[in-house]
Design an enzyme around this catalytic site. Structure first.
Site, PDB file in Angstrom:
ATOM      1  N   TYR A 303       0.836  -1.189   0.000  1.00  0.00           N
ATOM      2  CA  TYR A 303       0.000   0.000   0.000  1.00  0.00           C
ATOM      3  C   TYR A 303       0.876   1.246   0.000  1.00  0.00           C
ATOM      4  O   TYR A 303       2.047   1.216   0.361  1.00  0.00           O
ATOM      5  CB  TYR A 303      -0.932   0.017   1.216  1.00  0.00           C
ATOM      6  CG  TYR A 303      -0.212   0.054   2.547  1.00  0.00           C
ATOM      7  CD1 TYR A 303       0.161   1.270   3.127  1.00  0.00           C
ATOM      8  CD2 TYR A 303       0.110  -1.121   3.225  1.00  0.00           C
ATOM      9  CE1 TYR A 303       0.830   1.314   4.341  1.00  0.00           C
ATOM     10  CE2 TYR A 303       0.778  -1.093   4.441  1.00  0.00           C
ATOM     11  CZ  TYR A 303       1.133   0.129   4.991  1.00  0.00           C
ATOM     12  OH  TYR A 303       1.795   0.168   6.186  1.00  0.00           O
ATOM     13  N   GLY A 317      10.841   0.390   9.875  1.00  0.00           N
ATOM     14  CA  GLY A 317       9.699   1.201   9.479  1.00  0.00           C
ATOM     15  C   GLY A 317       8.630   1.374  10.525  1.00  0.00           C
ATOM     16  O   GLY A 317       7.487   1.678  10.190  1.00  0.00           O
ATOM     17  N   HIS A 321       2.673   7.930  14.564  1.00  0.00           N
ATOM     18  CA  HIS A 321       2.138   8.917  13.613  1.00  0.00           C
ATOM     19  C   HIS A 321       0.641   9.086  13.791  1.00  0.00           C
ATOM     20  O   HIS A 321      -0.041   8.257  14.407  1.00  0.00           O
ATOM     21  CB  HIS A 321       2.456   8.512  12.168  1.00  0.00           C
ATOM     22  CG  HIS A 321       1.820   7.244  11.719  1.00  0.00           C
ATOM     23  ND1 HIS A 321       0.506   7.173  11.286  1.00  0.00           N
ATOM     24  CD2 HIS A 321       2.302   5.985  11.623  1.00  0.00           C
ATOM     25  CE1 HIS A 321       0.220   5.934  10.938  1.00  0.00           C
ATOM     26  NE2 HIS A 321       1.295   5.186  11.144  1.00  0.00           N
ATOM     27  N   CYS A 339       3.115   0.155  13.274  1.00  0.00           N
ATOM     28  CA  CYS A 339       3.322   1.493  13.823  1.00  0.00           C
ATOM     29  C   CYS A 339       2.471   1.706  15.074  1.00  0.00           C
ATOM     30  O   CYS A 339       1.569   0.929  15.382  1.00  0.00           O
ATOM     31  CB  CYS A 339       2.965   2.548  12.785  1.00  0.00           C
ATOM     32  SG  CYS A 339       4.185   2.689  11.452  1.00  0.00           S
ATOM     33  N   ASN A 341      -0.277   4.018  16.217  1.00  0.00           N
ATOM     34  CA  ASN A 341      -1.264   4.979  15.730  1.00  0.00           C
ATOM     35  C   ASN A 341      -1.794   5.832  16.876  1.00  0.00           C
ATOM     36  O   ASN A 341      -2.148   5.306  17.940  1.00  0.00           O
ATOM     37  CB  ASN A 341      -2.453   4.244  15.093  1.00  0.00           C
ATOM     38  CG  ASN A 341      -2.123   3.629  13.737  1.00  0.00           C
ATOM     39  OD1 ASN A 341      -2.996   3.051  13.104  1.00  0.00           O
ATOM     40  ND2 ASN A 341      -0.877   3.732  13.291  1.00  0.00           N
TER      41      ASN A 341
END
Length: 424
Positions: A303, A317, A321, A339, A341
């Protein structure tokens, strides 16, 4: 005798044998004559390396001056134009290190003066010539701090290498890595197992307000026999306020601490079971107001998404965020690709509070943080960290804390980017 002139005492004795006569004797007194003879005090012996008339000396050369029967008091290095070369003596007193690399195919003269135990002096002169600019392949180095920047209290001094440094060459490379701190807060270097990175830190986090200077003096350094270092890299940076983030998968909450005090709690959504977030102690590596995650061609990826207020935690990675698409999940369930979130409002607030170099601790997820996946200098105890040094660790640094310090234990920019992998 200290600095007094040494004297040799020669004693010559002449003794007369007494004579016996009748019932009485007559004694002749023995005469003793003492003669003092002055012996010249020895001069100290001085040895200089590189030796006189040496050729093809690497531009990374250091100057060694040793004295027998005295101590070195002056070392003077000059180039072939008579210009003095500035050099700094190593802490152990073994060598003088020029503050910039020597020039290729140039001649240098060293004058070393020693004072002997008797006060006499000796000066030894040696001239050497450096090698031509090397045509060997270079090891590319990256210094992950920038001159004049301010970083968080967990910021390790990190040097990266491509290709990685083989174990047999690490000691020589490490000898050319220098760190100074003001006020003093000594530490040591420790290598990642594959040799791709080496970290410097102290046993505890940096004290706010500390100034740190670093030099990776690798230009022309022979590395492993078939490669040389690429260039000298230097930076002086400052340590700012103490901020730390603690993320708990069990509660799906982030605690933001400043100087050990919680100033905010933020709901989070971490990596789902197929793409879990790493548990461990990480350091904020980069901060981006806006960036693009492009995971096409990566496992579990495929994506492309634009994100705001992104802060990198790992080379693999993992970021913190803003994620408006998962606000309803934050604080309740994990839906990300690895990640952390947070809501757009919380992400924007965090960007104004954090610094590159702040500690981020994640607990309770399915996988452990891999050594070297980011700046993982704090993801181990001090006892284990010092074992990664390729050189002996000073005795004063060997007594280790009984536990890894917590962010609140301390009183009170973006480096050169690495691999661009990212997950959402």
């Amino acid at each position: 005798m200290g600095l007094r002139r040494r004297m040799a005492l020669v004693v010559v004795s002449v003794v007369a044998t007494p004579l016996a006569v009748g019932g009485c004797t007559t004694e002749r007194k023995a005469t003793v004559r003492s003669v003092e003879r002055e012996v010249p005090a020895p001069e100290p012996k001085v040895t200089v390396t590189p030796a006189d008339r040496s050729r093809d000396v690497p531009v990374s050369a250091e100057v060694t001056a040793l004295a027998t029967g005295g101590k070195i008091v002056v070392v003077r290095i000059a180039d072939d134009r008579g210009m003095l070369v500035r050099a700094e003596r190593r802490e152990d007193g073994s060598t003088w290190v020029p503050t910039v690399p020597l020039r290729p195919r140039s001649t240098y003269t060293v004058e070393a003066t020693a004072v002997g135990d008797s006060g006499r002096t000796t000066t030894r002169t040696a001239t050497f010539t450096t090698t031509a600019a090397s045509t060997k392949p270079q090891v590319t180095s990256t210094l992950y701090v920038a001159d004049g920047r301010t970083y968080g209290t967990a910021m390790p001094v990190t040097v990266g290498f491509d290709p990685p440094i083989a174990e047999r060459a690490r000691a020589e490379v490490q000898r050319r890595l220098f760190v100074t701190t003001d006020p003093p807060q000594p530490g040591t270097w420790s290598w990642v197992d594959d040799g791709s990175q080496v970290y410097y830190r102290a046993p505890d986090f940096w004290r706010p307000g500390t100034t740190v200077g670093v030099r990776a003096a690798l230009e022309g350094l022979p590395i492993g026999g078939n490669r040389v270092g690429d260039t000298d890299r230097t930076a002086t940076f400052r340590i700012g306020r103490q901020v730390a983030l603690e993320i708990d998968n069990a509660t799906k909450q982030m605690r933001v601490l400043r100087d050990g005090t919680v100033i905010r709690r933020i709901p989070v959504s971490l990596g789902k079971a197929s793409t879990p977030t790493s548990s461990g102690r990480m350091v904020i590596m980069e901060k981006h107001q806006r960036t693009t995650f492009d995971t096409r061609g990566e496992p579990n990826g495929g994506y492309v998404v634009n994100v705001a207020d992104a802060q990198r935690l790992t080379w693999g990675g993992e970021f913190i965020h803003g994620a408006p698409w998962s606000v309803s999940d934050q604080g309740h369930r994990n839906v990300s690709h690895g990640c952390t979130n947070v809501s757009p409002a919380d992400a924007d607030w965090l960007m104004g509070v954090t610094q590159v170099g702040d500690l981020v601790t994640v607990t309770g997820t399915e996988v452990r943080l891999e050594s070297g996946n980011g700046w993982t200098a704090w993801n181990t105890s001090w006892e284990q960290f010092v074992k990664g040094s390729a050189l002996p660790v000073p005795d004063g640094l060997r007594p280790a804390p009984t536990a890894t310090p917590r962010p609140g234990a301390v009183a009170g920019g973006s480096p050169t980017p690495g691999p661009a992998a990212s997950v959402g």
